[in-house]
Design an enzyme around this catalytic site. Structure first.
Site: not given
Length: 346
Positions: A125-127, A145
């Site tokens: 998730i994300c970073s 991302t």
């Protein structure tokens, strides 16, 4: 007595009533844990859902740091074990990372690689995508991302095919999401992949969120906010397009329907959705086709007709380009996974 950061083989975060043969999802936790991203994983996979039956996911938390660990906001947390939990996992979630300039520990990279080699799915998730990239799991694969990090990811890992304008990317056993909230989209997508549309819709309803969002993260990048009266005209236009996917949706026809000039329609449509009308329409048609393939017994020819592609050749072309498979193969694979899911939940 000081409390231990974790106790091996004891899972205080897990629901003991769940079937011990059901899929085990493990979230990776670390000092500096991204609280929201971790919360997304807990909300989708960590809550007891008796309505889903005994085969629903089990959930545990693997801590990678010794000593006291804190999440963003100062929360201290207890975990279920360390990296040894990744040796028995079905799905691993990496909920963000404590800093894209912060090195990823070698033992975490090795544990992720070993787990993936054994067949575990790995989701970021994300970073968190930087953890997967550091472990070498994204080489030669598509990934995404948060839009704020895409250029850094491209520069640092040129062997990764960075896809910046989507909410999530599914590469089979490797899945990545865009910004934090897009992690929720990806987790719901995984539920749908594992247990079907009805199950994903039920979880989304509990969360009071849409089970699927159209479009990509381009629509969330800084841009002019449409004026209220524009939204009032574009909302009905989008509803009209969804209800008539096989209709004439040229720019001229849409502008006439919305009572705008061609130039105004294009400018305001892209400001509101992050896409051109043609691109939005293609995404809507693909979404309809995928839903029909998952939830109906309609033939491929009928799916093409109902989703606005009109011909099976056009449907196959766009479906393969977007999902890297054919409609027939997708329908067969999804049906097989649903039959297995029903057996697991029984």
């Amino acid at each position: 007595m000081a409390s231990l950061p974790y106790m091996t083989n004891i899972m205080p975060n897990a629901d003991a009533s769940r079937n011990t043969t059901s899929p085990l999802v493990v979230a990776v936790a670390y000092d500096g844990l991204c609280t929201f991203e971790f919360g997304v994983a807990v909300e989708v996979f960590g809550l007891a859902r008796p309505e889903m039956g005994a085969g629903w996911y089990r959930f545990a938390v693997a801590g990678i740091d010794g000593g006291e660990m804190r999440a963003t906001g100062g929360f201290r947390f207890v975990v279920d074990g360390g990296l040894e939990l990744l040796s028995q996992v079905d799905t691993i979630i990496v909920p963000g990372w404590r800093g894209i300039e912060t090195p990823v520990p070698t033992d975490l990279c090795e544990a992720l690689k070993d787990a993936h080699a054994r067949g575990a799915r790995v989701l970021s998730i994300c970073s968190g995508v930087f953890v997967l990239a550091a472990a070498g799991l994204l080489a030669g694969k598509r990934a995404t991302t948060h839009w704020h990090y895409t250029d850094v990811l491209k520069e640092r890992y040129p062997d990764v095919d960075v896809t910046p304008d989507v909410l999530y990317v599914d590469e089979g056993e490797i899945l990545t999401s865009a910004g934090s909230a897009a992690g929720l989209d990806l987790c719901l997508y995984l539920v749908r992949r594992d247990f079907g549309t009805a199950a994903a819709n039920m979880v989304a309803r509990r969360l009071v969120v849409p089970p699927h969002r159209d479009g990509g993260q381009a629509q969330f990048i800084t841009q002019a906010v449409p004026r209220p009266h524009e939204g009032g005209r574009l909302g009905p236009l989008l509803d009209y397009m969804r209800a008539n996917l096989d209709g004439d949706h040229s720019v001229a026809a849409l502008a006439k329907h919305a009572g705008m000039s061609n130039r105004t329609l294009l400018r305001r449509f892209e400001a509101a959705t992050g896409m051109t009308p043609a691109r939005w329409l293609l995404a809507a048609r693909l979404t309809r086709a995928r839903d029909l393939l998952e939830s109906s017994e309609a033939s491929i020819e009928k799916v093409a007709e109902l989703s606005g592609f009109l011909t099976t050749a056009t449907l196959r072309h766009h479906f393969r380009k977007r999902f890297a498979t054919t409609p027939a193969a997708y329908k067969e694979a999804f049906g097989k996974s649903q039959r297995q899911a029903r057996r697991d939940l029984a």
